[in-house]
Motif scaffolding. Structure first.
Motif, PDB file in Angstrom:
ATOM      1  N   TYR A  58      -7.306  -2.993 -20.035  1.00  0.00           N
ATOM      2  CA  TYR A  58      -8.452  -2.519 -19.263  1.00  0.00           C
ATOM      3  C   TYR A  58      -8.305  -2.817 -17.763  1.00  0.00           C
ATOM      4  CZ  TYR A  58     -13.062  -1.945 -17.341  1.00  0.00           C
ATOM      5  OH  TYR A  58     -14.088  -1.568 -16.533  1.00  0.00           O
ATOM      6  N   GLY A  59      -8.242  -4.079 -17.391  1.00  0.00           N
ATOM      7  CA  GLY A  59      -8.286  -4.458 -15.980  1.00  0.00           C
ATOM      8  C   GLY A  59      -7.112  -3.936 -15.165  1.00  0.00           C
ATOM      9  N   ALA A  60      -5.891  -4.287 -15.556  1.00  0.00           N
ATOM     10  CA  ALA A  60      -4.717  -3.856 -14.790  1.00  0.00           C
ATOM     11  C   ALA A  60      -4.562  -2.338 -14.796  1.00  0.00           C
ATOM     12  CB  ALA A  60      -3.459  -4.554 -15.309  1.00  0.00           C
ATOM     13  N   PRO A  61      -4.734  -1.654 -15.947  1.00  0.00           N
ATOM     14  CA  PRO A  61      -4.627  -0.186 -15.905  1.00  0.00           C
ATOM     15  C   PRO A  61      -5.661   0.457 -14.973  1.00  0.00           C
ATOM     16  CG  PRO A  61      -4.389  -0.926 -18.152  1.00  0.00           C
ATOM     17  CD  PRO A  61      -4.807  -2.128 -17.342  1.00  0.00           C
ATOM     18  N   ASN A  62      -6.869  -0.087 -14.907  1.00  0.00           N
ATOM     19  CA  ASN A  62      -7.859   0.470 -13.998  1.00  0.00           C
ATOM     20  C   ASN A  62      -7.481   0.219 -12.543  1.00  0.00           C
ATOM     21  OD1 ASN A  62     -10.452   1.860 -15.010  1.00  0.00           O
ATOM     22  ND2 ASN A  62      -9.922   0.358 -16.583  1.00  0.00           N
ATOM     23  N   PHE A  63      -6.913  -0.938 -12.250  1.00  0.00           N
ATOM     24  CA  PHE A  63      -6.409  -1.193 -10.899  1.00  0.00           C
ATOM     25  C   PHE A  63      -5.390  -0.116 -10.526  1.00  0.00           C
ATOM     26  CE2 PHE A  63      -2.932  -2.743  -8.292  1.00  0.00           C
ATOM     27  CZ  PHE A  63      -3.594  -3.152  -7.148  1.00  0.00           C
ATOM     28  N   PHE A  64      -4.402   0.095 -11.397  1.00  0.00           N
ATOM     29  CA  PHE A  64      -3.350   1.056 -11.083  1.00  0.00           C
ATOM     30  C   PHE A  64      -3.849   2.497 -11.097  1.00  0.00           C
ATOM     31  CE2 PHE A  64      -0.579  -2.573 -12.020  1.00  0.00           C
ATOM     32  CZ  PHE A  64       0.164  -2.556 -10.849  1.00  0.00           C
ATOM     33  N   PHE A  65      -4.828   2.809 -11.937  1.00  0.00           N
ATOM     34  CA  PHE A  65      -5.416   4.142 -11.930  1.00  0.00           C
ATOM     35  C   PHE A  65      -5.990   4.447 -10.548  1.00  0.00           C
ATOM     36  CE2 PHE A  65      -9.187   6.798 -12.114  1.00  0.00           C
ATOM     37  CZ  PHE A  65      -8.699   7.940 -12.731  1.00  0.00           C
ATOM     38  N   HIS A  66      -6.814   3.543 -10.031  1.00  0.00           N
ATOM     39  CA  HIS A  66      -7.466   3.800  -8.751  1.00  0.00           C
ATOM     40  C   HIS A  66      -6.486   3.733  -7.585  1.00  0.00           C
ATOM     41  CE1 HIS A  66     -11.512   4.484 -10.086  1.00  0.00           C
ATOM     42  NE2 HIS A  66     -11.343   3.503 -10.973  1.00  0.00           N
ATOM     43  N   MET A  67      -5.499   2.850  -7.658  1.00  0.00           N
ATOM     44  CA  MET A  67      -4.474   2.834  -6.620  1.00  0.00           C
ATOM     45  C   MET A  67      -3.723   4.166  -6.623  1.00  0.00           C
ATOM     46  SD  MET A  67      -1.255   0.297  -6.114  1.00  0.00           S
ATOM     47  CE  MET A  67      -0.027   0.666  -4.874  1.00  0.00           C
ATOM     48  N   ASN A  68      -3.363   4.627  -7.817  1.00  0.00           N
ATOM     49  CA  ASN A  68      -2.626   5.878  -7.923  1.00  0.00           C
ATOM     50  C   ASN A  68      -3.470   7.071  -7.471  1.00  0.00           C
ATOM     51  OD1 ASN A  68      -0.195   7.325  -8.783  1.00  0.00           O
ATOM     52  ND2 ASN A  68      -1.610   8.246 -10.243  1.00  0.00           N
ATOM     53  N   MET A  69      -4.763   7.063  -7.759  1.00  0.00           N
ATOM     54  CA  MET A  69      -5.617   8.163  -7.307  1.00  0.00           C
ATOM     55  C   MET A  69      -5.639   8.220  -5.783  1.00  0.00           C
ATOM     56  SD  MET A  69      -6.737  10.011  -9.754  1.00  0.00           S
ATOM     57  CE  MET A  69      -5.098   9.770 -10.423  1.00  0.00           C
ATOM     58  N   GLY A  70      -5.744   7.054  -5.133  1.00  0.00           N
ATOM     59  CA  GLY A  70      -5.695   7.027  -3.670  1.00  0.00           C
ATOM     60  C   GLY A  70      -4.375   7.587  -3.164  1.00  0.00           C
ATOM     61  N   TYR A  71      -3.271   7.172  -3.784  1.00  0.00           N
ATOM     62  CA  TYR A  71      -1.949   7.670  -3.413  1.00  0.00           C
ATOM     63  C   TYR A  71      -1.863   9.179  -3.619  1.00  0.00           C
ATOM     64  CZ  TYR A  71       3.026   8.683  -3.936  1.00  0.00           C
ATOM     65  OH  TYR A  71       4.276   9.243  -3.827  1.00  0.00           O
ATOM     66  N   ALA A  72      -2.309   9.663  -4.776  1.00  0.00           N
ATOM     67  CA  ALA A  72      -2.221  11.095  -5.092  1.00  0.00           C
ATOM     68  C   ALA A  72      -3.031  11.927  -4.093  1.00  0.00           C
ATOM     69  CB  ALA A  72      -2.706  11.342  -6.519  1.00  0.00           C
ATOM     70  N   ILE A  73      -4.190  11.444  -3.720  1.00  0.00           N
ATOM     71  CA  ILE A  73      -5.003  12.167  -2.744  1.00  0.00           C
ATOM     72  C   ILE A  73      -4.262  12.252  -1.417  1.00  0.00           C
ATOM     73  CG2 ILE A  73      -7.117  12.096  -1.367  1.00  0.00           C
ATOM     74  CD1 ILE A  73      -8.451  10.815  -3.918  1.00  0.00           C
ATOM     75  N   LEU A  74      -3.711  11.126  -0.974  1.00  0.00           N
ATOM     76  CA  LEU A  74      -2.989  11.142   0.301  1.00  0.00           C
ATOM     77  C   LEU A  74      -1.797  12.098   0.248  1.00  0.00           C
ATOM     78  CD1 LEU A  74      -3.039   7.385   1.389  1.00  0.00           C
ATOM     79  CD2 LEU A  74      -4.608   9.244   2.031  1.00  0.00           C
ATOM     80  N   ARG A  75      -1.072  12.098  -0.855  1.00  0.00           N
ATOM     81  CA  ARG A  75       0.054  13.034  -1.020  1.00  0.00           C
ATOM     82  C   ARG A  75      -0.438  14.475  -1.009  1.00  0.00           C
ATOM     83  NH1 ARG A  75       5.299  12.901  -0.675  1.00  0.00           N
ATOM     84  NH2 ARG A  75       5.528  14.138  -2.556  1.00  0.00           N
ATOM     85  N   SER A  76      -1.565  14.725  -1.670  1.00  0.00           N
ATOM     86  CA  SER A  76      -2.052  16.105  -1.796  1.00  0.00           C
ATOM     87  C   SER A  76      -2.537  16.681  -0.472  1.00  0.00           C
ATOM     88  CB  SER A  76      -3.166  16.191  -2.851  1.00  0.00           C
ATOM     89  OG  SER A  76      -4.375  15.681  -2.359  1.00  0.00           O
ATOM     90  N   VAL A  77      -2.884  15.825   0.476  1.00  0.00           N
ATOM     91  CA  VAL A  77      -3.356  16.314   1.774  1.00  0.00           C
ATOM     92  C   VAL A  77      -2.291  16.144   2.858  1.00  0.00           C
ATOM     93  CG1 VAL A  77      -5.791  16.013   1.196  1.00  0.00           C
ATOM     94  CG2 VAL A  77      -4.566  14.154   2.362  1.00  0.00           C
ATOM     95  N   GLY A  78      -1.039  15.955   2.440  1.00  0.00           N
ATOM     96  CA  GLY A  78       0.058  15.915   3.396  1.00  0.00           C
ATOM     97  C   GLY A  78       0.350  14.574   4.021  1.00  0.00           C
ATOM     98  N   GLY A  79      -0.167  13.500   3.433  1.00  0.00           N
ATOM     99  CA  GLY A  79       0.144  12.173   3.955  1.00  0.00           C
ATOM    100  C   GLY A  79       1.649  11.937   3.950  1.00  0.00           C
ATOM    101  N   ALA A  80       2.138  11.298   4.989  1.00  0.00           N
ATOM    102  CA  ALA A  80       3.570  11.046   5.134  1.00  0.00           C
ATOM    103  C   ALA A  80       3.961   9.801   4.335  1.00  0.00           C
ATOM    104  CB  ALA A  80       3.933  10.886   6.606  1.00  0.00           C
ATOM    105  N   ILE A  81       3.820   9.916   3.012  1.00  0.00           N
ATOM    106  CA  ILE A  81       4.125   8.809   2.113  1.00  0.00           C
ATOM    107  C   ILE A  81       4.973   9.320   0.962  1.00  0.00           C
ATOM    108  CG2 ILE A  81       2.076   7.440   2.681  1.00  0.00           C
ATOM    109  CD1 ILE A  81       0.796   8.600   0.079  1.00  0.00           C
TER     110      ILE A  81
END
Length: 175
Positions: free
Chosen positions: A122-145
């Protein structure tokens, strides 16, 4: 049980640094973007991920989960990360106190989980879910990452793509 806390402290500490790096490479407009109109922004997802660090570890240590300031902008996100790290400092060497069921709420569900299931499923997967969502959003809008910005290990040449077959030009350093 003490291994659960001590196992996750360095993992969370490492990936909190990755969140700082990702957010630092984004513009305020990129951090405000969402995958869908009814989802959290990249900034909010990163803030939620930070919160899951303490939400995951404090119950194991028999401690209340402290309130954190809102992550209203990149500066307060970094401040939240520093506050979470300070709590991690206090948890280093702490043995798990809670060896029974951990009762908590996940959305609209009320759960009772043993300590291992609570953090590992529960805890660690939710941490990584939300971290990954932030990353995916930045990638989807052209973030240089890239993937190396997420995990701090991978390195590919600038412009490299497995999908298009473009091999890129200049290798980017591993983080």
């Amino acid at each position: 049980m003490s291994d659960l806390i001590q196992h996750y402290v360095p993992v969370f500490r490492y990936y909190l640094d990755r969140i700082d790096d990702l957010a630092g490479k984004a513009t305020a407009d990129q951090l405000a973007e969402r995958l869908t109109p009814d989802s959290f922004s990249a900034l909010e997802n990163f803030g939620i991920a930070q919160g899951y660090v303490l939400r995951s570890l404090c119950p194991l240590a028999g401690q209340p989960v402290p309130d954190l300031p809102d992550a209203a902008d990149p500066k307060t996100l970094v401040g939240r990360g520093q506050e979470v790290r300070a709590h991690l400092d206090r948890l280093e060497g702490v043995s798990a106190q809670n060896t029974g069921k951990i009762n908590h709420v996940a959305g609209k569900a009320t759960l009772d989980q043993d300590p291992y299931d609570y953090i590992a499923l529960y805890g660690a997967p939710n941490f990584f879910f939300h971290m990954n969502m932030g990353y995916a959003i930045l990638r989807s809008v052209g973030g240089a990452i890239g993937k190396g910005d997420f995990d701090g290990f991978h390195s590919y040449p600038s412009g490299f793509s497995f999908v298009t077959g473009d091999q890129g030009q200049t290798p980017e350093p591993a983080q």
